[in-house]
Design an enzyme around this catalytic site. Structure first.
Site, PDB file in Angstrom:
ATOM      1  NE  ARG A 259      -1.948   1.819   3.401  1.00 13.38           N
ATOM      2  CZ  ARG A 259      -1.806   1.626   4.717  1.00 13.38           C
ATOM      3  NH1 ARG A 259      -2.427   0.657   5.322  1.00 13.38           N
ATOM      4  NH2 ARG A 259      -1.036   2.440   5.427  1.00 13.38           N
ATOM      5  CG  HIS A 263      -6.481   2.780   6.359  1.00 10.57           C
ATOM      6  ND1 HIS A 263      -6.862   1.579   5.791  1.00 10.57           N
ATOM      7  CD2 HIS A 263      -7.563   3.231   7.055  1.00 10.57           C
ATOM      8  CE1 HIS A 263      -8.125   1.317   6.134  1.00 10.57           C
ATOM      9  NE2 HIS A 263      -8.568   2.301   6.899  1.00 10.57           N
ATOM     10  CE1 TYR A 272       1.190   2.545   8.397  1.00 11.66           C
ATOM     11  CE2 TYR A 272       0.056   4.162   9.774  1.00 11.66           C
ATOM     12  CZ  TYR A 272       0.155   3.461   8.583  1.00 11.66           C
ATOM     13  OH  TYR A 272      -0.756   3.664   7.587  1.00 11.66           O
TER      14      TYR A 272
END
Lengths: 363, 342
Positions: A259, A263, A272
């Site tokens: 990805r 998100h 993160y």
């Protein structure tokens, strides 16, 4: 019925047919799809990339409430849409809007939920495409049911069910694989392993040898594929669909992808993961490697690229127009689809809303 | 929708008046529905060769084959989730949850998908499916076999929630549930499975959404459903001997709720007690009290009372009689209806 373990095990390495630099993989275990299929996939990738980037722009402008981009992992959705026949069903997740559009759903209908206007915007029966699933893995069981019903009637339908790496931790993932196996339902499960469930990396989801190995416990053959190699995806998914259609039961396919973006536009992925990790995956882009391969094999030139790009531009323009319209349904629709016939209580409640609105109008 | 549609070859069950238990009546309804419509399929845990732990599906696999009535792996979310897909694709699944508390693994599928599919697809996808759940107490069941879970489902828009109190209604309502275009949670009071009674299978009974007056009375109204209806009727009998005339309303259908019948009954007597096994807090009984109070306030001679379960986890078998409302608890509630003020 016991099954030979060797038949269930995924290959030692993800299947790859065209490498990240756009070269044909020498010791490939499967045949390359034909030229027409690869050209169609290139058009699909170009369209999907454009859908992602246009939708992200619309989200930034506030014209979409939110957008979970699949930028960089489009090959999975393109291959998924491309291996389906008109008899087959697609079960997409919230990140699979590109696959929904490639399946033939109009952008105005596909993006209705992201406009905040209704929870799903298209007719699932018309496109044999289930509503995009937001809960994780629940839709996999629906795919098993659709496939089982078709099989009982002797129809050639195969259900292709998509989910992500995080969803493989949910109970419904396991129940779906088990039910599909026990009933020999014609289902192909495609796990798009993009390495993160929002912020949680794969190492926190599972310490299995791979997600594809999870099929073994259920007697479901697993396969791993380079999820940024659309040629490999077409080959692996196509074979799985053929196998399921022939009555040989379900298959689990794990696609390794990444990805590239947060998100959703509301997420901050710098909290993160490191930029260099993202930069590494940029080198594995599905669109760039197929373009290189097609040019080297004289299947694509500047004019061909311009034509494909023009089509994608046209779709993006249509998105800008359609998604700027207010698609909010009439308030009465809130009560219209709860039951086939509204209960007396809902009739009363619809009148309350109508009354509230009439007083607002009068002010 | 009458028994004339059945293909059963058993002459004793070919229609008219027969003596049946509720379990047999439910079995008949399944058989008739399966015979009338090839898209009706029955599945769940132990429903095949065994015929279900309560024998509700007895003989269905033998009669219709194992593609029409079949056992599944032991996973309730899987059962309901697969039923959703089959209902999306032209079938009418009737699934069995083995016990009330064993249905909880399917809760997400029921609340997020079964209940919402029609709405989220703007009416494009309907889910004609039935989830049968044996529920409530009274059989001395061990832990996790006796919950009154109806409020969870009744609270969820998009579900119909139906519960019969006798064999005739069990037959009529299950056939109606299977024929419904909407998903129905069909809650079967397991303590009544073996109660035998004369059933007129040809009788025209009201469908889903209609309550029925089970006993006429003039002094107060008992409102009950499922397993509590026989309790209410027994309480009314005892009260009659004491000179008090109690009317009994059987809801039959919790959703849709029959405000019309319930409110007309309460207005006719001016007093009401709701009888239910479930813990009273935030329950179906609470909802009934609220509805009746909102609609019938000026006809009421006393606050509406409840004779319900206490707010405790379902007790072990030797203590369950203390939890379940019996005749005494019902009549005590009736006694509290401010008779000295009238």
């Amino acid at each position: 019925m016991t099954r030979d373990l060797d038949l269930l095990l995924p290959s030692p390495h993800p299947v790859e047919l065209i490498d990240p630099t756009g070269q044909t993989v020498a010791e490939a275990t499967r045949d390359l799809p034909d030229d027409a299929a690869l050209l169609r996939a290139f058009a699909g990738l170009t369209t999907a990339r454009r859908i992602n980037d246009q939708a992200s722009a619309l989200a930034r402008q506030g014209r979409l409430a939110v957008y979970p981009s699949s930028h960089g992992q489009e090959a999975c959705q393109v291959a998924a849409a491309q291996v389906l026949t008109d008899d087959d069903w697609l079960f997409p997740t919230y990140r699979d809007t590109a696959a929904v559009v490639l399946r033939g759903v109009d952008v105005a209908e596909a993006f209705l939920p992201l406009q905040g206007a209704w929870h799903s915007g298209y007719d699932p029966h018309e496109h044999k495409t289930a509503p995009q699933a937001t809960p994780l893995a629940t839709q996999l069981l629906h795919a098993v049911g659709v496939a089982h019903a078709a099989r009982l009637r002797g129809e050639p339908t195969v259900a292709l069910a998509l989910c992500g790496d995080g969803a493989t931790s949910e109970g419904d993932f396991h129940e779906a694989l088990n039910f599909a196996a026990v009933f020999r339902a014609p289902v192909v499960f495609l796990v798009q392993n993009n390495q993160y469930a929002i912020s949680v990396p794969l190492a926190r989801q599972s310490v299995a040898p791979s997600l594809a190995h999870k099929g073994i416990g259920y007697g479901v053959p697993g396969e791993r594929v380079d999820g940024n190699d659309v040629a490999a995806l077409l080959a692996v998914l196509g074979a799985a669909m053929t196998r399921a259609r022939a009555g040989e039961g379900p298959q689990l396919v794990e696609a390794h992808t990444y990805r590239m973006q947060p998100h959703t536009n509301a997420d901050d992925s710098r909290r993160y993961r490191q930029d260099d990790e993202v930069a590494g995956w940029a080198q594995r882009d599905p669109l760039a490697r197929l373009e290189t391969w097609l040019r080297q094999h004289d299947l694509l030139d500047d004019a061909g690229l311009a034509a494909v790009t023009a089509d994608a531009d046209q779709l993006a323009a249509r998105m800008r127009t359609e998604l700027s319209r207010d698609a909010t349904p009439e308030p009465a629709e809130l009560f219209a689809h709860v039951y086939a016939t509204p209960t007396p209580q809902l009739v009363e409640q619809a009148a309350v809303v109508a009354d509230e609105l009439s007083r607002e109008d009068a002010r | 929708m009458t028994s004339t549609q059945t293909t059963s070859t058993r002459p004793a069950e070919s229609g008219g008046h027969v003596k049946l238990t509720m379990a047999q009546a439910l079995n008949r309804a399944l058989r008739e529905s399966m015979a009338a419509d090839d898209s009706v399929v029955v599945f769940g845990e132990d429903v095949g060769a065994l015929g279900g732990v309560f024998r509700i599906t007895d003989g269905l696999t033998a009669e219709f084959g194992d593609t029409r009535c079949f056992d599944t792996p032991l996973a309730e979310s899987g059962i309901v989730g697969m039923a959703i897909g089959m209902a999306m694709n032209g079938m009418r699944p009737v699934v069995e949850m083995q016990f009330d508390a064993f249905a909880y693994p399917a809760f997400e599928q029921i609340t997020s998908h079964v209940a919402k599919m029609r709405n989220r697809t703007r009416g494009k996808v309907s889910l004609p499916m039935v989830i049968r759940i044996p529920y409530a107490g009274g059989i001395g069941g061990v832990e996790h076999h006796c919950d009154s879970s109806e409020a969870y489902y009744a609270h969820t828009p998009g579900l119909h929630v139906v519960t019969p109190s006798n064999a005739a209604d069990a037959h009529r309502l299950l056939r109606a549930a299977i024929a419904s275009p909407d998903p129905v949670v069909f809650m079967e009071p397991k303590k009544l499975y073996w109660t035998k009674e004369e059933v007129d299978l040809g009788a025209e009974l009201p469908g889903i959404g209609r309550a029925m007056i089970r006993r006429e009375g003039t002094d107060a109204t008992l409102i009950a459903y499922g397993p509590s209806v026989p309790v209410a009727l027994e309480a009314a009998e005892v009260a009659a001997q004491e000179g008090r005339s109690l009317q009994v309303v059987d809801l039959r259908s919790i959703v849709p709720f029959d405000d019309e019948t319930v409110c007309a009954a309460v207005r006719s007597t001016g007093r009401a007690v709701v009888v239910a096994e479930a813990p009273g807090f935030a329950s179906v009984a609470s909802e009934i009290v609220a509805r009746v109070t909102e609609r019938c306030f000026h006809s009421l001679a006393a606050p509406v009372r409840r004779a319900v379960g206490f707010d405790i986890p379902f007790p072990a078998p030797k203590l369950e009689h203390l939890q379940l409302p019996g005749v005494d608890r019902v009549l005590d509630a009736v006694d509290d209806l401010q008779w000295d003020l009238s």
